[in-house]
Design an enzyme around this catalytic site. Structure first.
Site, PDB file in Angstrom:
ATOM      1  N   ASP A  80     -25.048  11.306 -20.951  1.00 58.93           N
ATOM      2  CA  ASP A  80     -25.908  12.135 -20.434  1.00 58.93           C
ATOM      3  C   ASP A  80     -26.849  12.403 -21.798  1.00 58.93           C
ATOM      4  O   ASP A  80     -26.230  12.552 -22.950  1.00 58.93           O
ATOM      5  CB  ASP A  80     -25.699  13.344 -19.887  1.00 58.93           C
ATOM      6  N   HIS A  81     -28.289  12.442 -21.775  1.00 56.15           N
ATOM      7  CA  HIS A  81     -29.150  13.106 -23.073  1.00 56.15           C
ATOM      8  C   HIS A  81     -28.720  12.471 -24.106  1.00 56.15           C
ATOM      9  O   HIS A  81     -28.260  13.209 -25.248  1.00 56.15           O
ATOM     10  CB  HIS A  81     -29.168  14.601 -22.653  1.00 56.15           C
ATOM     11  N   ASP A 102     -32.603   9.855 -24.274  1.00 56.25           N
ATOM     12  CA  ASP A 102     -33.844  10.908 -24.034  1.00 56.25           C
ATOM     13  C   ASP A 102     -34.453  11.127 -25.266  1.00 56.25           C
ATOM     14  O   ASP A 102     -34.152  11.571 -26.384  1.00 56.25           O
ATOM     15  CB  ASP A 102     -32.948  12.057 -23.822  1.00 56.25           C
ATOM     16  N   HIS A 215     -33.174  15.470 -12.666  1.00 55.04           N
ATOM     17  CA  HIS A 215     -32.174  16.314 -13.671  1.00 55.04           C
ATOM     18  C   HIS A 215     -32.263  17.773 -13.322  1.00 55.04           C
ATOM     19  O   HIS A 215     -33.134  18.146 -12.737  1.00 55.04           O
ATOM     20  CB  HIS A 215     -32.683  16.245 -15.188  1.00 55.04           C
ATOM     21  N   VAL A 238     -26.404  17.900 -11.591  1.00 48.81           N
ATOM     22  CA  VAL A 238     -25.950  19.101 -11.616  1.00 48.81           C
ATOM     23  C   VAL A 238     -24.920  19.596 -12.611  1.00 48.81           C
ATOM     24  O   VAL A 238     -23.915  18.908 -12.561  1.00 48.81           O
ATOM     25  CB  VAL A 238     -25.279  19.500  -9.798  1.00 48.81           C
TER      26      VAL A 238
HETATM   27 ZN    ZN Z   1     -30.497  16.244 -17.653  1.00 50.05          ZN
END
Ligand code: ZN
Length: 288
Positions: A80-81, A102, A215, A238
């Site tokens: 993630d990110h 990201d 997101h 989430v």
């Molecule tokens: Zn996110």
């Protein structure tokens, strides 16, 4: 086992979404897996750079592999990110199924350039990894916030989404459509809910025609979730709701067992609390 791409294709065709839940410890991880297995639904688990630093990148990959090996379960791991290409490469080598590069805090052209570089680096390690790109600012922290962060609320336009996707060839797009990372205190108490721009989601989906991720799902109105998924969101993230449940569960466990020192006897309530949140979100995201 089916690939993440196949699972997303099926979800997209069925107009449902795959739930993506973050973890940084075994309590949350086991809670997510237990909820998904109860519902017999595919699931994504993700770790931000901070979460990965805490668990270890290869350790997180080993947890997911253990569940796959033991149950032949469709569980998929997302970085993630990820803000640096170096970190993306580490995750790719560790066996992650998806990596989110990201660059949303960068100027648009720079985001395109960096995302392209990241895709090249990731796909040269493993071409099967799906890469997600991000445009628009939706805040950076899955925490309880005093106020909406500066700059949040500007929506991604279909034109810039198409330009970004055409220039980068990302597999998955994360646009800004009224969503936000984290929750306001008023959302935690339930008085206020996040509302999404459903029309914009549909317009962006029609323009880009690739998978899209919502997101910052925590605290979103249930009906907006349903309509966002019908309009083209195939993954829903989430995190903050799980973190809140985890904290409340830990506090309840400590309060109930003031003299207990065995972690597994204290943390059962946290596991149940996180599992309940994941179960209810999976139920919603998979309902047609
Ligand atoms: Zn996110």
């Amino acid at each position: 086992m089916t690939s993440l791409r196949e699972v997303l294709k099926r979800a997209e065709a069925d107009q449902v979404a795959v739930g993506h839940f973050n973890f940084s410890d075994l309590v949350a991880f086991n809670a997510i897996v237990a909820a998904a297995r109860d519902k017999r639904l595919p699931v994504m688990v993700g770790l931000s750079e901070g979460e990965r630093e805490f668990t270890g990148v290869r350790q997180a990959a080993a947890l997911v592999k253990a569940v796959r090996d033991e149950y032949d379960y469709p569980i998929f791991l997302n970085a993630d990110h990820t803000h640096s290409i170096a970190n993306a490469e580490v995750a790719a080598k560790a066996g992650f199924d998806e990596i989110i590069f990201d660059g949303s805090a960068l100027p648009f052209e720079e985001n395109i350039a960096q995302t392209r570089k990241a895709i090249e680096a990731i796909k040269s390690i493993n071409p099967a990894i799906l890469v997600e790109g991000e445009i628009g600012w939706i805040g950076g922290s899955s925490s309880v916030l005093d106020k909406v962060p500066d700059g949040v609320g500007v929506l991604t336009t279909p034109d810039e989404a198409k330009q970004f996707v055409d220039a980068t060839l990302v597999d998955i797009l994360a646009p800004a459509v009224g969503n936000m990372h984290g929750m306001l205190a008023s959302m935690v108490h339930g008085g206020v809910q996040k509302r999404l721009n459903i029309a914009r989601i549909a317009e962006i989906k029609a323009a880009v025609r690739i998978f899209m991720t919502l997101h910052g799902g925590s605290g979103t109105n249930d009906d907006d979730f349903r309509r966002a998924i019908k309009s083209g969101m195939t993954i829903v993230h989430v995190n903050t709701e799980l973190r809140l449940a985890w904290r409340r569960g830990v506090e309840a466990g400590l309060a109930a067992e003031p003299n207990e020192v065995a972690p597994y006897k204290i943390l059962g309530r946290a596991l149940e609390a996180v599992k309940e949140v994941v179960s209810s979100r999976l139920e919603l995201f998979s309902s047609r």
